[in-house]
Design an enzyme around this catalytic site. Structure first.
Site, PDB file in Angstrom:
ATOM      1  CG  LEU A  12      -1.892   1.190   1.290  1.00 44.31           C
ATOM      2  CD1 LEU A  12      -2.729   1.368   0.013  1.00 44.31           C
ATOM      3  CD2 LEU A  12      -2.829   1.072   2.499  1.00 44.31           C
ATOM      4  CB  THR A  63       0.921  -7.880   6.781  1.00 42.93           C
ATOM      5  OG1 THR A  63       2.235  -7.950   6.211  1.00 42.93           O
ATOM      6  CG2 THR A  63       0.528  -6.429   6.944  1.00 42.93           C
ATOM      7  CB  THR A 102      -7.558  -6.668   8.369  1.00 45.10           C
ATOM      8  OG1 THR A 102      -7.809  -7.910   7.730  1.00 45.10           O
ATOM      9  CG2 THR A 102      -7.481  -6.931   9.868  1.00 45.10           C
ATOM     10  CE1 TYR A 126      -2.473  -8.419   9.848  1.00 46.13           C
ATOM     11  CE2 TYR A 126      -4.532  -9.437   9.157  1.00 46.13           C
ATOM     12  CZ  TYR A 126      -3.605  -8.424   9.037  1.00 46.13           C
ATOM     13  OH  TYR A 126      -3.807  -7.418   8.110  1.00 46.13           O
TER      14      TYR A 126
HETATM   15  N1  LIG Z   1      -2.286  -7.359   2.363  1.00 39.78           N
HETATM   16  C1  LIG Z   1      -3.560  -7.628   2.597  1.00 39.78           C
HETATM   17  O1  LIG Z   1      -4.150  -8.524   1.986  1.00 39.78           O
HETATM   18  C2  LIG Z   1      -4.329  -6.836   3.619  1.00 39.78           C
HETATM   19  C3  LIG Z   1      -5.680  -7.162   3.846  1.00 39.78           C
HETATM   20  C4  LIG Z   1      -6.393  -6.406   4.793  1.00 39.78           C
HETATM   21  C5  LIG Z   1      -5.768  -5.378   5.468  1.00 39.78           C
HETATM   22  N2  LIG Z   1      -4.437  -5.097   5.221  1.00 39.78           N
HETATM   23  C6  LIG Z   1      -3.824  -4.018   5.969  1.00 39.78           C
HETATM   24  O2  LIG Z   1      -3.399  -3.037   5.022  1.00 39.78           O
HETATM   25  C7  LIG Z   1      -2.225  -2.370   5.503  1.00 39.78           C
HETATM   26  C8  LIG Z   1      -1.171  -2.370   4.423  1.00 39.78           C
HETATM   27  O3  LIG Z   1      -0.869  -3.720   4.082  1.00 39.78           O
HETATM   28  P1  LIG Z   1       0.217  -4.085   2.993  1.00 39.78           P
HETATM   29  O4  LIG Z   1      -0.344  -5.188   2.179  1.00 39.78           O
HETATM   30  O5  LIG Z   1       0.741  -2.868   2.336  1.00 39.78           O
HETATM   31  O6  LIG Z   1       1.335  -4.717   3.948  1.00 39.78           O
HETATM   32  P2  LIG Z   1       2.863  -5.001   3.686  1.00 39.78           P
HETATM   33  O7  LIG Z   1       3.139  -5.047   2.214  1.00 39.78           O
HETATM   34  O8  LIG Z   1       3.213  -6.174   4.527  1.00 39.78           O
HETATM   35  O9  LIG Z   1       3.562  -3.703   4.260  1.00 39.78           O
HETATM   36  C9  LIG Z   1       3.622  -3.438   5.616  1.00 39.78           C
HETATM   37  C10 LIG Z   1       4.746  -2.464   5.839  1.00 39.78           C
HETATM   38  O10 LIG Z   1       4.828  -2.186   7.227  1.00 39.78           O
HETATM   39  C11 LIG Z   1       6.185  -2.007   7.534  1.00 39.78           C
HETATM   40  N3  LIG Z   1       6.457  -2.164   8.952  1.00 39.78           N
HETATM   41  C12 LIG Z   1       6.492  -3.305   9.684  1.00 39.78           C
HETATM   42  N4  LIG Z   1       6.819  -3.021  10.956  1.00 39.78           N
HETATM   43  C13 LIG Z   1       7.004  -1.685  11.020  1.00 39.78           C
HETATM   44  C14 LIG Z   1       7.369  -0.797  12.055  1.00 39.78           C
HETATM   45  N5  LIG Z   1       7.623  -1.220  13.299  1.00 39.78           N
HETATM   46  N6  LIG Z   1       7.449   0.523  11.769  1.00 39.78           N
HETATM   47  C15 LIG Z   1       7.207   0.975  10.519  1.00 39.78           C
HETATM   48  N7  LIG Z   1       6.886   0.182   9.491  1.00 39.78           N
HETATM   49  C16 LIG Z   1       6.777  -1.142   9.742  1.00 39.78           C
HETATM   50  C17 LIG Z   1       6.889  -3.047   6.701  1.00 39.78           C
HETATM   51  O11 LIG Z   1       8.240  -2.657   6.557  1.00 39.78           O
HETATM   52  P3  LIG Z   1       9.405  -3.756   6.389  1.00 39.78           P
HETATM   53  O12 LIG Z   1       9.079  -4.459   5.109  1.00 39.78           O
HETATM   54  O13 LIG Z   1      10.636  -2.955   6.344  1.00 39.78           O
HETATM   55  O14 LIG Z   1       9.277  -4.649   7.593  1.00 39.78           O
HETATM   56  C18 LIG Z   1       6.120  -2.986   5.398  1.00 39.78           C
HETATM   57  O15 LIG Z   1       6.728  -2.075   4.517  1.00 39.78           O
HETATM   58  C19 LIG Z   1      -1.860  -3.083   6.806  1.00 39.78           C
HETATM   59  O16 LIG Z   1      -2.379  -2.354   7.881  1.00 39.78           O
HETATM   60  C20 LIG Z   1      -2.576  -4.410   6.719  1.00 39.78           C
HETATM   61  O17 LIG Z   1      -2.873  -4.922   8.004  1.00 39.78           O
HETATM   62  C21 LIG Z   1      -3.715  -5.802   4.314  1.00 39.78           C
END
Ligand SMILES: NC(=O)c1ccc[n+]([C@@H]2O[C@H](COP(=O)([O-])OP(=O)(O)OC[C@H]3O[C@@H](n4cnc5c(N)ncnc54)[C@H](OP(=O)(O)O)[C@@H]3O)[C@@H](O)[C@H]2O)c1
Length: 281
Positions: A12, A63, A102, A126
């Site tokens: 995202l 995640t 989520t 989660y």
């Molecule tokens: N992916 C899905 O299917 C899905 C579905 C429903 C909701 N969501 C929600 O949507 C949001 C975005 O998801 P996404 O798919 O973009 O997830 P993602 O690709 O896993 O990205 C999450 C990011 O958070 C960073 N992060 C982890 N720990 C951190 C910390 N302590 N401080 C700062 N950054 C940190 C990670 O950095 P590093 O890589 O450097 O660790 C990564 O860049 C999340 O809130 C997730 O719960 C996702």
């Protein structure tokens, strides 16, 4: 208008960077986990003191749904303590928080799309930590939008679509579960919806609309249907088998049904929601 984005290297975060040039009126600051670690309160304060943001979009999260079952403390630290740190700093700097949550806050026992009023009941670590993160935000600072989304995919980062494309290139046949029903969300569509909220609030600041909003694409499907569409669109010939979740056990139990009702975000912010299978990038 200054907008800061956490989790800049996630899917995202990268999708927001992709659309940022379309919003020249906004001064964006994107931070990776190395630059802004949401579990470090001092780090958060320093960044806010430097940039004085009007809005903070928190895409940072733990995640790894299955891994969370074996490392609940780490999931809690990022999804609950991290969210609480950010919202405390938002309160201190009078910044509006847009936080992503989520469909996994629900148990999946419903038979019609979940509204923002439906009672959450997570089935795994989660989902529980994401729900606890929401609660921490609600308790600390009313100027927030919590956007619940589902099955996010994009050209960036790791996601189901990219896994299917990789496996489809490596194998002749694949089995995918067909008894979990939800809606894929194009991460760029989600990023655009977040911008719509920010612009609408900026135009007419009102405290009336703070709270929870659902956003995914429209329609519903199983993971099997999603995979089938991915292969169809990419003209890949795979022997695709539909299997029940019982044949593909995972550490975390997933909701069987997690379609989100988007009426509220459509009505309040005029967000247009396209069908999940209209385009798949
Ligand atoms: N992916 C899905 O299917 C899905 C579905 C429903 C909701 N969501 C929600 O949507 C949001 C975005 O998801 P996404 O798919 O973009 O997830 P993602 O690709 O896993 O990205 C999450 C990011 O958070 C960073 N992060 C982890 N720990 C951190 C910390 N302590 N401080 C700062 N950054 C940190 C990670 O950095 P590093 O890589 O450097 O660790 C990564 O860049 C999340 O809130 C997730 O719960 C996702």
């Amino acid at each position: 208008m200054v907008v800061i984005v956490t989790g800049a290297s996630g899917q995202l975060g990268q999708s927001l960077q992709f659309i940022a040039p379309n919003y020249p009126e906004i001064e964006f600051h994107f931070y990776t986990s190395g630059e802004l670690n949401i579990t470090d309160l001092e780090n958060c304060k320093n960044i806010f003191a430097e940039t004085k943001p009007d809005f903070c979009i928190n895409t940072a999260a733990y995640t790894a749904v299955d891994k969370a079952e074996s490392e609940p403390e780490k999931a809690h630290l990022i999804n609950v303590t991290g969210a609480a740190n950010l919202v405390k700093v938002c309160k201190e700097f009078d910044t509006i928080l847009l936080h992503i949550s989520t469909d996994f806050v629900f148990d999946g026992k419903a038979s019609k799309p979940y509204t923002e009023e439906d009672l959450p009941n997570p089935t795994g670590v989660y989902g529980q930590t994401k729900l606890d993160g929401e609660k921490a935000i609600q308790k600390i600072w009313e100027k927030h939008f919590i956007i619940r989304t589902s099955w996010v995919y994009s050209q960036f980062g790791n996601n189901f679509m990219k896994t299917m494309l990789r496996l489809g290139a490596e194998r002749d046949s694949l089995s995918v579960v067909n008894d979990q029903i939800g809606t894929p969300t194009n991460a760029v569509d989600l990023a655009e919806a977040l911008m719509k909220i920010i612009l609408a609030y900026n135009l007419q600041p009102t405290t009336d609309n703070f709270g929870i909003f659902n956003f995914s694409n429209e329609g519903q499907c199983s993971w099997y249907d999603f995979a089938k569409k991915i292969f169809e669109i990419n003209k890949m010939e795979i022997d695709l088998q539909a299997i029940p979740s019982s044949s593909y056990p995972t550490p975390a139990k997933r909701p069987g049904y997690s379609v989100l009702d988007k009426s509220k975000i459509k009505e309040v912010f005029g967000v247009e929601v396209s069908l999940w299978d209209r385009k798949l990038i």
